[in-house]
Design an enzyme around this catalytic site. Structure first.
Site, mmCIF file in Angstrom:
data_model
loop_
_atom_site.group_PDB
_atom_site.id
_atom_site.type_symbol
_atom_site.label_atom_id
_atom_site.label_comp_id
_atom_site.label_asym_id
_atom_site.label_seq_id
_atom_site.Cartn_x
_atom_site.Cartn_y
_atom_site.Cartn_z
ATOM 1 N N GLU A 1 58.169 25.680 81.828
ATOM 2 C CA GLU A 1 58.335 24.362 81.184
ATOM 3 C C GLU A 1 58.902 23.461 82.287
ATOM 4 O O GLU A 1 60.087 23.537 82.611
ATOM 5 C CB GLU A 1 59.286 24.460 79.995
ATOM 6 C CG GLU A 1 58.780 25.322 78.844
ATOM 7 C CD GLU A 1 57.812 24.577 77.908
ATOM 8 O OE1 GLU A 1 57.541 23.377 78.144
ATOM 9 O OE2 GLU A 1 57.328 25.196 76.945
ATOM 10 N N GLU B 1 51.036 15.870 77.703
ATOM 11 C CA GLU B 1 51.376 17.144 78.355
ATOM 12 C C GLU B 1 50.109 17.863 78.818
ATOM 13 O O GLU B 1 50.075 18.418 79.925
ATOM 14 C CB GLU B 1 52.155 18.038 77.384
ATOM 15 C CG GLU B 1 52.500 19.407 77.985
ATOM 16 C CD GLU B 1 53.025 20.392 76.947
ATOM 17 O OE1 GLU B 1 53.245 19.981 75.789
ATOM 18 O OE2 GLU B 1 53.198 21.579 77.296
ATOM 19 N N HIS C 1 53.578 24.377 81.237
ATOM 20 C CA HIS C 1 53.844 23.478 80.111
ATOM 21 C C HIS C 1 54.893 22.447 80.516
ATOM 22 O O HIS C 1 55.480 22.513 81.599
ATOM 23 C CB HIS C 1 54.382 24.272 78.903
ATOM 24 C CG HIS C 1 53.340 25.056 78.180
ATOM 25 N ND1 HIS C 1 52.828 24.682 76.958
ATOM 26 C CD2 HIS C 1 52.713 26.208 78.526
ATOM 27 C CE1 HIS C 1 51.923 25.565 76.570
ATOM 28 N NE2 HIS C 1 51.828 26.510 77.501
ATOM 29 N N HIS D 1 47.763 23.952 76.142
ATOM 30 C CA HIS D 1 47.102 23.013 75.224
ATOM 31 C C HIS D 1 45.699 22.627 75.717
ATOM 32 O O HIS D 1 45.128 23.284 76.589
ATOM 33 C CB HIS D 1 47.987 21.774 75.001
ATOM 34 C CG HIS D 1 49.433 22.150 74.768
ATOM 35 N ND1 HIS D 1 49.883 22.619 73.563
ATOM 36 C CD2 HIS D 1 50.516 22.156 75.610
ATOM 37 C CE1 HIS D 1 51.189 22.904 73.669
ATOM 38 N NE2 HIS D 1 51.592 22.634 74.888
HETATM 39 ZN ZN ZN Z 1 53.390 22.960 75.858
#
Ligand code: ZN
Length: 301
Positions: A265, A126, A187, A89
């Protein structure tokens, strides 16, 4: 001490002789002679005190003092290796909906260029979490000798992207810049189920013509990350994947990579326990240390 007091003249003579020899050595060196075997050249210079004249001969002979050669420094473990880190992101993505919703190729199908990412219940984004882990991880990998390329230059509300296809191609052979040995996309998840917590590492599934060339090393990379995160005390996901590893074919960043790749993640930002680790500097360093350990193990194992 008795001898020193008993023979002040001899002592002075010796000291003067040594001083002269030292000056001669400096003169020879200044004249361009670097031969250490030249008589007198290796004698300790006048700056070096020598308070023990008792047993040495009156005049200094040719030097026999030779320092052993310094052993060469061992190369750093990741010297010459290139690591692409992809912090997911960008903090400003939500302010640029037209740009991040643009469709891009995600590996034989299209998908939005990027998404906004999630955040913790405290509002910790995030994009910021993964940026801070990536910066800490970059520092650690550089210390190991690696060259580190980040897929974005900053974490700012004034910018968006890059798109997932670009994130997946940076560092591929034939792309501008150095060719990567490994790519790790970073992430964190956002799942509101009360029992959902823990990390999972996503490796590419088979997409012929896209991921088949990196399947096996990417699986090894995923295992290295999983093992290092577990060793660091992080719990595998309770709700996705199996034993902390998931396999997906729908992620553009993984599909576009021509070098071993995984997406980590690191936890569920909506879980209070996971979020507490993510929001603290010590927790982020623990994540970064685990990822560094895994990348090193993968590249040197
Ligand atoms: Zn993400």
């Amino acid at each position: 001490m008795t001898r020193l007091r008993a023979h002040p003249t001899r002592l002075l003579t010796r000291l003067l002789t040594r001083l002269l020899a030292g000056l001669l050595a400096v003169a020879i060196l200044a004249a361009g002679c670097s031969d250490a075997d030249t008589p007198g050249a290796g004698t300790p210079s006048g700056g070096s005190p020598d308070p023990a004249p008792g047993s040495s001969p009156a005049a200094p002979g040719p030097s026999t003092v030779t320092l052993p050669p310094r052993p060469p420094k061992p190369p750093k473990p990741l010297a010459g290796r290139v690591v692409v880190l992809d912090p997911g992101h960008q903090l400003g993505n939500a302010r640029f909906p037209a740009e991040i919703n643009r469709r891009v190729d995600a590996g034989g199908f299209t998908k939005a260029c990027n998404t906004t990412g999630t955040s913790s219940d405290d509002g910790y984004p995030e994009a910021t979490f993964v940026w801070e882990v990536a910066v800490e991880l970059r520092k650690r990998l550089r210390r190991l000798g690696a060259r580190v390329v980040l897929t974005r230059d900053d974490n700012t509300a004034d910018a968006w992207g890059p798109c997932i296809d670009e994130r997946g191609r940076i560092g591929n052979p034939g792309e501008p810049g150095p060719t990567a040995d490994v790519r790790v996309s970073i992430h964190a998840d956002g799942n509101r189920s009360s029992s959902a917590h823990g990390f999972h590492v996503i490796r590419p599934g088979r997409r012929d013509g896209w991921t088949d060339d990196v399947l096996a090393p990417s699986e090894r990379l995923a295992l290295a990350l999983r093992d290092a995160l577990v060793t660091a005390g992080f719990a595998p996901s309770t709700y996705l994947g199996e034993d902390g590893i998931d396999v997906r074919t729908d992620l553009g960043t993984l599909n576009h990579s021509d070098v071993p790749v995984v997406m980590a993640e690191l936890g569920n930002m909506r879980d209070a326990g996971d979020a507490a680790a993510m929001e603290g500097a010590a927790g982020r360093q623990r994540y970064a240390r685990a990822l560094s350990t895994a990348i090193r193990a993968f590249l040197t194992g």
